[in-house]
Structure formats: structure tokens, C-alpha cells
Design a protein around this motif. Structure first.
Motif, PDB file in Angstrom:
ATOM      1  N   MET A 244       0.831  -1.202   0.000  1.00 62.98           N
ATOM      2  CA  MET A 244       0.000   0.000   0.000  1.00 62.98           C
ATOM      3  C   MET A 244       0.869   1.256   0.000  1.00 62.98           C
ATOM      4  N   SER A 245       1.963   1.235   0.749  1.00 67.72           N
ATOM      5  CA  SER A 245       2.887   2.373   0.774  1.00 67.72           C
ATOM      6  C   SER A 245       3.486   2.592  -0.611  1.00 67.72           C
ATOM      7  N   HIS A 246       3.892   1.509  -1.246  1.00 60.45           N
ATOM      8  CA  HIS A 246       4.446   1.544  -2.604  1.00 60.45           C
ATOM      9  C   HIS A 246       3.446   2.207  -3.551  1.00 60.45           C
ATOM     10  N   ALA A 247       2.195   1.754  -3.495  1.00 64.22           N
ATOM     11  CA  ALA A 247       1.164   2.279  -4.387  1.00 64.22           C
ATOM     12  C   ALA A 247       0.908   3.756  -4.135  1.00 64.22           C
ATOM     13  N   CYS A 248       0.873   4.172  -2.869  1.00 61.66           N
ATOM     14  CA  CYS A 248       0.583   5.564  -2.538  1.00 61.66           C
ATOM     15  C   CYS A 248       1.676   6.506  -3.034  1.00 61.66           C
ATOM     16  N   ILE A 249       2.917   6.086  -2.884  1.00 55.48           N
ATOM     17  CA  ILE A 249       4.016   6.912  -3.392  1.00 55.48           C
ATOM     18  C   ILE A 249       3.851   7.129  -4.890  1.00 55.48           C
ATOM     19  N   GLU A 250       3.489   6.082  -5.617  1.00 53.50           N
ATOM     20  CA  GLU A 250       3.309   6.202  -7.066  1.00 53.50           C
ATOM     21  C   GLU A 250       2.143   7.118  -7.408  1.00 53.50           C
ATOM     22  N   VAL A 251       1.074   7.099  -6.619  1.00 51.75           N
ATOM     23  CA  VAL A 251      -0.064   7.997  -6.860  1.00 51.75           C
ATOM     24  C   VAL A 251       0.375   9.452  -6.768  1.00 51.75           C
ATOM     25  N   PHE A 252       1.123   9.792  -5.740  1.00 53.63           N
ATOM     26  CA  PHE A 252       1.589  11.173  -5.592  1.00 53.63           C
ATOM     27  C   PHE A 252       2.533  11.564  -6.728  1.00 53.63           C
ATOM     28  N   GLN A 253       3.356  10.621  -7.169  1.00 50.62           N
ATOM     29  CA  GLN A 253       4.241  10.910  -8.297  1.00 50.62           C
ATOM     30  C   GLN A 253       3.435  11.176  -9.566  1.00 50.62           C
ATOM     31  N   GLU A 254       2.433  10.334  -9.813  1.00 53.78           N
ATOM     32  CA  GLU A 254       1.607  10.499 -11.010  1.00 53.78           C
ATOM     33  C   GLU A 254       0.838  11.813 -10.995  1.00 53.78           C
ATOM     34  N   LEU A 255       0.457  12.276  -9.797  1.00 51.03           N
ATOM     35  CA  LEU A 255      -0.265  13.535  -9.676  1.00 51.03           C
ATOM     36  C   LEU A 255       0.671  14.747  -9.662  1.00 51.03           C
ATOM     37  N   GLY A 256       1.973  14.472  -9.582  1.00 49.12           N
ATOM     38  CA  GLY A 256       2.945  15.555  -9.537  1.00 49.12           C
ATOM     39  C   GLY A 256       2.906  16.333  -8.237  1.00 49.12           C
ATOM     40  N   GLN A 257       2.519  15.673  -7.158  1.00 52.03           N
ATOM     41  CA  GLN A 257       2.404  16.320  -5.860  1.00 52.03           C
ATOM     42  C   GLN A 257       3.520  15.856  -4.919  1.00 52.03           C
ATOM     43  N   PRO A 258       3.899  16.702  -3.961  1.00 51.45           N
ATOM     44  CA  PRO A 258       4.909  16.280  -2.976  1.00 51.45           C
ATOM     45  C   PRO A 258       4.421  15.064  -2.197  1.00 51.45           C
ATOM     46  N   ILE A 259       5.339  14.159  -1.892  1.00 55.37           N
ATOM     47  CA  ILE A 259       4.995  12.948  -1.150  1.00 55.37           C
ATOM     48  C   ILE A 259       5.108  13.238   0.341  1.00 55.37           C
ATOM     49  N   PRO A 260       4.025  13.109   1.088  1.00 52.82           N
ATOM     50  CA  PRO A 260       4.107  13.362   2.537  1.00 52.82           C
ATOM     51  C   PRO A 260       4.867  12.226   3.229  1.00 52.82           C
ATOM     52  N   PRO A 261       5.354  12.437   4.431  1.00 52.54           N
ATOM     53  CA  PRO A 261       5.963  11.328   5.176  1.00 52.54           C
ATOM     54  C   PRO A 261       4.999  10.149   5.240  1.00 52.54           C
ATOM     55  N   ILE A 262       5.512   8.946   4.969  1.00 56.61           N
ATOM     56  CA  ILE A 262       4.674   7.756   4.895  1.00 56.61           C
ATOM     57  C   ILE A 262       5.400   6.581   5.524  1.00 56.61           C
TER      58      ILE A 262
END
Length: 352
Positions: A244-262
Motif C-alpha cells: 500500500m505504501s508503494h502504491a501511494c508513493i506512485e499515486v503522488f508521483q503520477e499527480l505531480g504532488q509532494p509525497i508526505p511522510p509515509i
């Protein structure tokens, strides 16, 4: 002559020194559980080798379970006193695991190692094997009986709390977070969540969204994509598992948004995306080496060593400064950390 007698007497005293349960090391981070925890007396299950050990696993439903069994098999292969190591796979079927254990007992195993399919299903057959005088080591998943010889378990509350402590530290105790839980109704999910709740006590951190991602990459990605629209820009994300962490990081990358601490978990695939994205993260640890530790416990019992009745694993998390000492870009995503497998086995099993 007197010196020789003294030396002989000293040697006799050394060999006669009592064994202590605390002297038996099963795995880094595996410690005796608090509370009522009797010691299995030295010599209770002593048996001359060679030995036949049965290993019953509830199923190979994920890469962690597969590696856990591989670590157990390797540990057994390195002990010349283990003549037979019989592995049975219940394919997630309680009835089959019960039959597997009964068959192992009928084959005359000297010790039995069990990763139970559920809290209740195999308890009666475990009690039956124990009553027959077979040392039974239960590990990785729990049962609702204490009529086994030794239990080795992870600590899901500790697991969830170290993740929560990381989020608290990164946010200086205030902010808004998403919570990505595992599978609803599974005790591991609830206990990890309980650890998060413990970590958040006394802080000003608010859980703004809480969803179950089933510890799955696909479900986790769906959840994160939906939350990015309904509850955007969280200050942090507590995620109960690596996929789930892996997937969430990719979502933020695809949206071009900063990745929050996870928060994350000790998995090679996650470590790769964590590093590539330069994300702020950590890895809680639930080592598949528990399989090898269970084999070591069975061997210790057959050697006549004393052990505690119950052990719990609370290994330290892998923080960012230690990530690269574990990460293996030359191996595939299925590898979990820490591992007791040697380099040649890692390259054989996890080659890309």
C-alpha cells in the motif's frame, strides 16, 4: 599432578553447569514475552539424532509466507542432525491443515512446527500432538490455546506503534493524516491500528481519512487515488503494509504532488520506490526469519535445552539511514528484510 586434578575438576564443573533459557538465541529481536511465562525444563524433550521434523504451513498466499518457509527449509538443511524435514502446505484450508498435522504425527515426527491457519481451527489437533509428547512450536500466526510447547510471534502493536512514532516525529506532533489499514476483520490489522492509536496519544494529530487497503498494491492504489480527490494534501500517511505504501508513493508521483511522510515495511520492492522517489519513510519489521527461528526452537528442545513457553519479536525498525544497507537493486521485489538466507540463496531465489 595437583594442577591436572584441578583442571579436570574445572572441566567437569563447566560441563555440569546448568543451562538457562535466556542463553538460547532464536532470532534478533525475539525475546521472552512478559507476564506468566514458564520455562520448559532442560532435558524434557531430549532425543538422540537423527531427527524427523514436520513443518505445517497454512498456505503460500503471499511472498512473505513463501520466504518464511524458505528460511525454515534452509535452516533445517544446515543442521546435519535433521535427517528429514517434511513441509506440508494446507492451501489456506483448515481441514487440510488438520489432516496434514495428523499425518505428520502418524509419520512419527520428533518435533512439529506449525504456522496455524486461524486462531481456532487447528487448536484441537495441536493440543492432541502436545498431549502425545511431541514438542510443538507455533509461530507467525496465533492459536487460542496455550497447550503447545513454544510459541514465537511478532508483535503487531509494536509494529503499528513504531510506524506511528515515526509519523508523530515527522509532523512534530500535529497535523492531518490518512490511515491505510490492512484487511478488515483480521486481528493483525486491528492490533497494528491499536499501536498507531497508542502512538498518537497526547498529540494534535488528527486522522482525517481511514480506509482498508487489504495490504494489497491494487487496492491500496485505488484507495490513495480516491483519497487524493476527497481528502487532498495530507500532512502524513500511516500505511500498515509495504504494498500500500508503494502504491501511494506512485499515486503522488503520477499527480505531480509532494509525497508526505509515509510509513513502510521491510520489503525490497518498497525500498526501491522509496529510494527512487526520495520519499521520507521508514520500515517496520516483521521478519520472515521467524520460520528459521521456529526450526531453531525445535532443535533446541530436541537437544535438551530449556526454552521459554512464549516469545515475542520486537525488532528495531529500518530507518532511512540504514535503508541502503538492506536494499538489493540486483534482486526482485519479493525479498523481505531482515533475512537469514546467505548470499548464494538470495541470488538463487530472488534473481530478477
Amino acid at each position: 599432578m595437583l594442577r591436572t586434578v584441578r583442571a579436570a575438576l574445572l572441566a567437569t564443573l563447566c560441563f555440569a553447569a546448568p543451562a538457562f533459557a535466556q542463553d538460547v538465541s532464536l532470532m534478533d529481536g525475539m525475546v521472552p514475552r512478559e507476564g506468566v511465562n514458564p520455562v520448559i525444563p532442560a532435558g524434557k524433550f531430549t532425543k538422540a539424532p537423527p531427527w524427523k521434523i514436520g513443518f505445517s504451513i497454512w498456505g503460500f498466499g503471499n511472498t512473505w509466507m513463501i520466504q518464511m518457509a524458505q528460511e525454515a527449509e534452509y535452516a533445517a538443511s544446515q543442521n546435519p542432525n535433521i535427517q528429514e524435514f517434511i513441509v506440508t502446505n494446507a492451501d489456506s484450508n483448515p481441514t487440510k491443515q488438520i489432516a496434514d498435522i495428523e499425518d505428520l504425527v502418524a509419520q512419527g515426527v520428533d518435533a512439529l512446527v506449525v504456522a496455524p491457519i486461524s486462531l481456532t481451527a487447528v487448536s484441537p489437533v495441536i493440543e492432541k500432538a502436545t498431549a502425545a509428547g511431541i514438542p510443538v512450536v507455533v509461530h507467525s500466526t496465533a492459536v487460542d490455546t496455550d497447550k503447545y510447547t513454544v510459541e514465537l510471534q511478532g508483535d503487531p502493536i509494536h509494529f503499528g506503534k513504531v510506524m506511528g512514532d515515526f509519523i508523530v516525529q515527522q509532523l512534530n506532533g500535529k497535523g492531518r493524516i490518512w490511515v491505510l489499514r490492512g484487511q478488515a476483520g483480521v486481528s493483525e490489522d486491528q492490533l497494528r491500528y491499536d499501536g498507531l492509536v497508542e502512538a498518537l496519544k497526547g498529540t494534535d494529530i488528527v486522522i482525517s481519512s481511514e480506509q482498508h487497503g487489504d495490504w494489497s498494491y491494487d487496492k491500496g492504489k485505488q484507495v490513495c487515488e480516491a483519497l487524493a480527490l476527497s481528502d487532498p494534501n495530507p500532512d502524513g500517511i500511516w500505511s500498515s503494509g509495504a504494498a500500500m505504501s508503494h502504491a501511494c508513493i506512485e499515486v503522488f508521483q503520477e499527480l505531480g504532488q509532494p509525497i508526505p511522510p509515509i510509513s513502510g515495511e521491510g520489503n525490497n520492492g518498497f525500498f526501491g520506490v522509496w529510494k527512487a522517489a526520495n520519499a521520507t519513510s521508514m520500515a517496520a519489521v516483521f521478519p520472515p526469519e521467524q520460520g528459521a527461528a521456529a526450526v531453531r526452537a525445535a532443535v533446541a528442545l530436541l537437544e535438551g535445552k530449556p526454552l521459554y513457553h512464549r516469545y515475542v519479536g520486537r525488532p528495531a525498525p529500518i530507518l532511512q539511514e540504514r535503508r541502503d544497507s538492506f536494499y538489493r537493486p540486483d534482486l526482485n521485489d519479493n525479498l523481505w528484510f531482515p533475512t537469514s538466507l546467505p548470499e548464494e540463496k538470495l541470488k538463487e531465489i530472488f534473481k530478477k
